[in-house]
Design a protein around this motif. Structure first.
Motif, mmCIF file in Angstrom:
data_model
loop_
_atom_site.group_PDB
_atom_site.id
_atom_site.type_symbol
_atom_site.label_atom_id
_atom_site.label_comp_id
_atom_site.label_asym_id
_atom_site.label_seq_id
_atom_site.Cartn_x
_atom_site.Cartn_y
_atom_site.Cartn_z
ATOM 1 N N SER A 158 -1.976 -39.365 48.769
ATOM 2 C CA SER A 158 -2.895 -40.172 47.968
ATOM 3 C C SER A 158 -2.217 -41.484 47.613
ATOM 4 N N ASP A 159 -3.002 -42.530 47.606
ATOM 5 C CA ASP A 159 -2.508 -43.831 47.145
ATOM 6 C C ASP A 159 -3.649 -44.521 46.405
ATOM 7 N N HIS A 160 -4.077 -43.904 45.314
ATOM 8 C CA HIS A 160 -5.216 -44.390 44.535
ATOM 9 C C HIS A 160 -4.843 -45.686 43.823
ATOM 10 N N LYS A 161 -5.738 -46.653 43.858
ATOM 11 C CA LYS A 161 -5.463 -47.967 43.258
ATOM 12 C C LYS A 161 -5.199 -47.902 41.754
ATOM 13 N N ASN A 162 -5.722 -46.900 41.066
ATOM 14 C CA ASN A 162 -5.531 -46.793 39.623
ATOM 15 C C ASN A 162 -4.343 -45.918 39.231
ATOM 16 N N ASP A 163 -3.670 -45.343 40.208
ATOM 17 C CA ASP A 163 -2.532 -44.466 39.907
ATOM 18 C C ASP A 163 -1.258 -45.298 39.816
ATOM 19 N N PRO A 164 -0.676 -45.410 38.622
ATOM 20 C CA PRO A 164 0.542 -46.217 38.491
ATOM 21 C C PRO A 164 1.735 -45.640 39.262
ATOM 22 N N GLY A 165 1.659 -44.364 39.662
ATOM 23 C CA GLY A 165 2.733 -43.759 40.449
ATOM 24 C C GLY A 165 2.750 -44.217 41.896
ATOM 25 N N GLY A 166 1.654 -44.811 42.339
ATOM 26 C CA GLY A 166 1.582 -45.304 43.709
ATOM 27 C C GLY A 166 1.412 -44.180 44.719
ATOM 28 N N ALA A 167 1.845 -44.445 45.933
ATOM 29 C CA ALA A 167 1.707 -43.485 47.028
ATOM 30 C C ALA A 167 2.411 -42.181 46.674
ATOM 31 N N THR A 168 1.683 -41.071 46.862
ATOM 32 C CA THR A 168 2.174 -39.746 46.488
ATOM 33 C C THR A 168 1.719 -38.743 47.539
ATOM 34 N N ASN A 169 2.564 -37.780 47.842
ATOM 35 C CA ASN A 169 2.191 -36.698 48.744
ATOM 36 C C ASN A 169 2.788 -35.405 48.204
ATOM 37 N N LYS A 170 1.928 -34.421 48.007
ATOM 38 C CA LYS A 170 2.338 -33.106 47.500
ATOM 39 C C LYS A 170 3.104 -33.224 46.185
ATOM 40 N N GLY A 171 2.711 -34.210 45.379
ATOM 41 C CA GLY A 171 3.326 -34.390 44.079
ATOM 42 C C GLY A 171 4.598 -35.220 44.074
ATOM 43 N N VAL A 172 5.018 -35.713 45.213
ATOM 44 C CA VAL A 172 6.232 -36.522 45.317
ATOM 45 C C VAL A 172 5.824 -37.975 45.537
ATOM 46 N N THR A 173 6.244 -38.847 44.624
ATOM 47 C CA THR A 173 5.930 -40.268 44.781
ATOM 48 C C THR A 173 6.876 -40.896 45.801
ATOM 49 N N GLN A 174 6.472 -42.040 46.308
ATOM 50 C CA GLN A 174 7.327 -42.761 47.252
ATOM 51 C C GLN A 174 8.667 -43.087 46.612
ATOM 52 N N ARG A 175 8.648 -43.506 45.345
ATOM 53 C CA ARG A 175 9.892 -43.860 44.642
ATOM 54 C C ARG A 175 10.821 -42.647 44.537
ATOM 55 N N THR A 176 10.265 -41.482 44.206
ATOM 56 C CA THR A 176 11.072 -40.261 44.112
ATOM 57 C C THR A 176 11.640 -39.888 45.475
ATOM 58 N N TYR A 177 10.813 -39.996 46.511
ATOM 59 C CA TYR A 177 11.267 -39.651 47.867
ATOM 60 C C TYR A 177 12.364 -40.614 48.327
ATOM 61 N N ASP A 178 12.201 -41.904 48.050
ATOM 62 C CA ASP A 178 13.231 -42.875 48.421
ATOM 63 C C ASP A 178 14.561 -42.533 47.760
ATOM 64 N N ALA A 179 14.522 -42.254 46.462
ATOM 65 C CA ALA A 179 15.754 -41.935 45.727
ATOM 66 C C ALA A 179 16.400 -40.666 46.273
ATOM 67 N N TRP A 180 15.579 -39.669 46.580
ATOM 68 C CA TRP A 180 16.113 -38.418 47.110
ATOM 69 C C TRP A 180 16.754 -38.650 48.487
ATOM 70 N N CYS A 181 16.086 -39.397 49.357
ATOM 71 C CA CYS A 181 16.646 -39.686 50.692
ATOM 72 C C CYS A 181 17.994 -40.402 50.569
ATOM 73 N N LEU A 182 18.087 -41.365 49.655
ATOM 74 C CA LEU A 182 19.349 -42.081 49.466
ATOM 75 C C LEU A 182 20.451 -41.142 48.990
ATOM 76 N N ARG A 183 20.117 -40.225 48.068
ATOM 77 C CA ARG A 183 21.119 -39.257 47.591
ATOM 78 C C ARG A 183 21.578 -38.321 48.707
ATOM 79 N N GLN A 184 20.699 -38.092 49.672
ATOM 80 C CA GLN A 184 21.035 -37.206 50.792
ATOM 81 C C GLN A 184 21.723 -37.953 51.922
ATOM 82 N N GLY A 185 21.868 -39.273 51.780
ATOM 83 C CA GLY A 185 22.475 -40.083 52.839
ATOM 84 C C GLY A 185 21.544 -40.273 54.026
ATOM 85 N N ARG A 186 20.260 -40.214 53.769
ATOM 86 C CA ARG A 186 19.267 -40.356 54.840
ATOM 87 C C ARG A 186 18.523 -41.674 54.674
#
Length: 172
Positions: A20-48
């Motif tokens: 989902s990437d609803h225009k009114n959602d301040p979390g932005g792009a999200t999939n299965k409850g994981v926002t893009q920002r959270t996924y980016d941070a997790w990938c960086l912590r994993q060295g990916r």
């Protein structure tokens, strides 16, 4: 992962759905409850390398849920069904807020840190009473979000449906 985490994840994933990437959602792009920002941070912590959350794997979702929500919110230290209530809230609105709601429910100082006083408060509380106060606080908070930002009203029915399903789940 523990069997309890798996059971709690099953509930959460019923409500988090797909991309989902609803225009009114301040979390932005999200999939299965994981926002893009959270996924980016997790990938960086994993060295990916960062990847689009739209293509997040189930394995990554499970790993993020365990590390960034279940363990971060200390759900592994909470009795059922309080573990589910805190976990679902952490995924829905952040770990700090979930812990503050827990602290409110046990009448401790609301600082968002799961320390010794929170641990003691949980140990000495009646779980069903804590769950009820916690869920009432969460409902109040949803209303406050909509009052502060009318664009969020589009999400209110879904939030309340999820919360009411959570209340039914923990009563069963």
């Amino acid at each position: 992962m523990s069997a309890r985490l798996d059971a709690c994840m099953a509930f959460v994933l019923k409500w988090e759905g797909g991309y989902s990437d609803h225009k009114n959602d301040p979390g932005g792009a999200t999939n299965k409850g994981v926002t893009q920002r959270t996924y980016d941070a997790w990938c960086l912590r994993q060295g990916r390398h960062r990847n689009t959350v739209e293509r997040i794997s189930d394995e990554d979702v499970h790993a993020i849920y365990e590390a960034d929500y279940w363990l971060a919110a200390h759900c592994d230290e909470l009795p059922p069904p309080l573990d589910l209530v805190v976990f679902d809230t952490a995924v829905n609105m952040g770990v700090g807020r979930a812990i503050r709601f827990l602290q409110y429910a046990i009448s401790e100082r609301e600082d968002g840190e799961f320390g010794p006083l929170t641990r003691e408060g949980v140990a000495g509380a009646v779980p069903s009473a804590v769950v009820a106060r916690f869920c009432d606080r969460r409902e109040w908070y949803y209303g406050s979000l909509v009052r502060a930002n009318g664009k969020l009203a589009v999400f209110l029915n879904g939030w309340l449906n999820r919360l009411n399903a959570l209340r039914r789940e923990v009563q069963s």
